[in-house]
Design an enzyme around this catalytic site. Structure first.
Site, PDB file in Angstrom:
ATOM      1  N   GLU A  59       0.698   7.917  -3.150  1.00 32.65           N
ATOM      2  CA  GLU A  59      -0.442   8.725  -2.811  1.00 32.65           C
ATOM      3  C   GLU A  59      -1.152   9.717  -3.692  1.00 32.65           C
ATOM      4  O   GLU A  59      -2.417   9.956  -3.844  1.00 32.65           O
ATOM      5  CB  GLU A  59      -0.288   9.342  -1.339  1.00 32.65           C
ATOM      6  CG  GLU A  59       0.749  10.570  -1.575  1.00 32.65           C
ATOM      7  CD  GLU A  59       2.092  10.066  -1.501  1.00 32.65           C
ATOM      8  OE1 GLU A  59       3.045  11.205  -1.159  1.00 32.65           O
ATOM      9  OE2 GLU A  59       2.477   8.887  -1.651  1.00 32.65           O
ATOM     10  N   VAL A  92       0.873  -1.233   0.113  1.00 37.60           N
ATOM     11  CA  VAL A  92       0.056   0.184  -0.052  1.00 37.60           C
ATOM     12  C   VAL A  92       0.874   1.459  -0.075  1.00 37.60           C
ATOM     13  O   VAL A  92       0.255   2.160  -0.651  1.00 37.60           O
ATOM     14  CB  VAL A  92      -0.867  -0.091   1.301  1.00 37.60           C
ATOM     15  CG1 VAL A  92      -1.689   1.519   1.293  1.00 37.60           C
ATOM     16  CG2 VAL A  92      -1.756  -1.007   0.928  1.00 37.60           C
ATOM     17  N   ALA A  93       2.016   1.334   0.639  1.00 32.31           N
ATOM     18  CA  ALA A  93       2.739   2.293   0.833  1.00 32.31           C
ATOM     19  C   ALA A  93       3.606   2.491  -0.337  1.00 32.31           C
ATOM     20  O   ALA A  93       4.042   3.878  -0.709  1.00 32.31           O
ATOM     21  CB  ALA A  93       3.940   2.137   2.151  1.00 32.31           C
ATOM     22  N   ASP A  99     -18.366   5.274 -40.878  1.00 31.10           N
ATOM     23  CA  ASP A  99     -19.362   5.513 -42.166  1.00 31.10           C
ATOM     24  C   ASP A  99     -18.870   6.258 -43.182  1.00 31.10           C
ATOM     25  O   ASP A  99     -17.740   6.915 -43.154  1.00 31.10           O
ATOM     26  CB  ASP A  99     -20.748   6.102 -41.577  1.00 31.10           C
ATOM     27  CG  ASP A  99     -21.607   6.275 -42.198  1.00 31.10           C
ATOM     28  OD1 ASP A  99     -22.005   5.391 -43.183  1.00 31.10           O
ATOM     29  OD2 ASP A  99     -22.599   7.217 -42.349  1.00 31.10           O
TER      30      ASP A  99
END
Length: 424
Positions: free
Chosen positions: A27, A22-23, A69
């Site tokens: 952040e 997580v670290a 198209d």
């Protein structure tokens, strides 16, 4: 135990691993991505590309194939009748004297011309109505409609490829049909030599990238309520051929540069059009889309292939003529299954399902409300080069995001061990 694993030690190691993972994630990651995409949306708006969904500003930078198209997207959507054929070709509107042909143009259409020079309805029908107004027959299409009673109409559809209207014309009940030449000629009672001559004339016009509309009529004894099958047998068989109308819709001047820019960016281009194979092939050759062994196919050939066969062929298919919404959807689905990131450009109601199914749907600003609602990005100036510019701009933004993340991870990779050493 000595040399063994303790539950407490395992749990501590596990929790420490989760904390480090997580670290290690910067952040600022959500902020970096959100801000970068927001800035990209602002830049795209300056390129006349209105982004309706934030994620589309990133996805467009990843596209590998554009399915486009033709009418209104690659062309100017300024349809003009260049000539018509009854027993021979005429280029002047003043030669339009065939009663059945003029009635078919006026009565078997639902479009309308606006006083300011614009139009309401189908551009093909409007081109024919303008041509009729130029013929100076002493009448207008509005007066023709007022003077004759429409009894019923079977509207045009991509599957049927024709439109039928039953009208009371001076006391006679007449069935008028207009639509694709192949379809209308099959409804007519023609001798083989006459049919061969008409097909030769037809190909000559189509090879010049003209859209050809065929007309026929039939006099009915009486008007009844028919079932669909009975209507086809009674009203759309043994008809009298009235003629052709050849309509030109020139390519946009920037399309050549846009296709070349797509190639330079490594993006493939495929045309999915409702035109027939001859007209579609002529357009593809003009844009140099049939080089390197690439081919043009008709929708019926595509429909006969299994998903596996079509998926294998798709890299070499540059044009699919007589495309229906179902065929467009299938092509998009199989391209995505191959791992391609697919963009679809279009402006019509028939394009809406494919626009919604694509990774990025790009609607032309002058298109229908349905197409715009289904799309992720709208080109305000109807300029295909803006789509290419959007791809290049989004790729630059993706590179910036990757660079920011690289340095953020590098910072954490160095900072976390240093912080751990200080802590311990």
């Amino acid at each position: 135990l000595h040399g063994g694993l303790h539950l407490e030690a395992v749990m501590e190691a596990f929790i420490t691993s989760i904390v480090l993972i997580v670290a290690a994630v910067p952040e600022g990651l959500p902020t970096i991505v959100a801000v970068s995409l927001s800035i990209n949306i602002i830049k795209l708006s300056k390129q006349n590309a209105l982004v309706k969904k934030m994620i589309a500003s990133e996805t467009i930078g990843c596209i590998s194939v554009i399915c486009s198209d033709k009418t209104g997207t690659l062309t100017e959507n300024k349809m003009t009748v260049r000539a018509f054929y009854d027993t021979r070709w005429h280029k002047e509107a003043a030669a339009l004297q065939n009663e059945y042909l003029t009635h078919n143009i006026c009565l078997n259409t639902t479009a309308d011309l606006a006083p300011d020079g614009g139009f309401i309805g189908n551009p093909t029908e409007c081109a024919m109505l303008r041509f009729f107004e130029q013929a100076d027959t002493g009448n207008t299409y509005r007066r023709e409609r007022e003077d004759h009673t429409r009894l019923c109409a079977f509207p045009f559809s991509s599957e049927l490829k024709h439109m039928t209207t039953i009208s009371n014309v001076d006391g006679r009940i007449l069935s008028y049909v207009k639509g694709s030449p192949e379809c209308v000629l099959d409804m007519c009672a023609l001798k083989s030599d006459r049919l061969a001559e008409l097909r030769r004339v037809l190909v000559q016009a189509e090879e010049q990238a003209m859209r050809v509309i065929a007309f026929a009529h039939k006099e009915l004894v009486e008007m009844e309520d028919f079932s669909a099958e009975e209507a086809h047998r009674r009203m759309e068989s043994d008809m009298v051929f009235d003629g052709f109308v050849a309509i030109a819709d020139p390519l946009r001047s920037d399309v050549y540069d846009a296709v070349a820019a797509c190639r330079s960016a490594g993006v493939g281009v495929k045309i999915l059009t409702g035109d027939n194979i001859v007209t579609a092939t002529a357009i593809a050759k003009e844009l140099d889309l049939l080089a390197d062994g690439c081919v043009a196919l008709e929708a019926k050939e595509v429909e006969e292939m299994s998903d596996r066969q079509l998926q294998k062929m798709l890299p070499k298919i540059s044009v699919i003529a007589r495309s229906t919404p179902t065929v467009k959807m299938r092509v998009v689905k199989l391209l995505k299954a191959r791992g391609d990131v697919v963009a679809v450009t279009g402006d019509g109601i028939n394009d809406a399902p494919a626009l919604a199914r694509a990774d990025v749907g790009i609607a032309i600003g002058a298109g229908t409300d349905v197409a715009i609602e289904s799309a992720d990005i709208v080109l305000m100036k109807s300029d295909l080069l803006d789509a290419v510019a959007a791809v290049q701009l989004s790729r630059a933004v993706i590179r910036n995001i990757k660079e920011n993340l690289f340095w953020a991870f590098c910072y954490n990779a160095i900072g976390i061990p240093l912080a751990a050493g200080v802590f311990y």
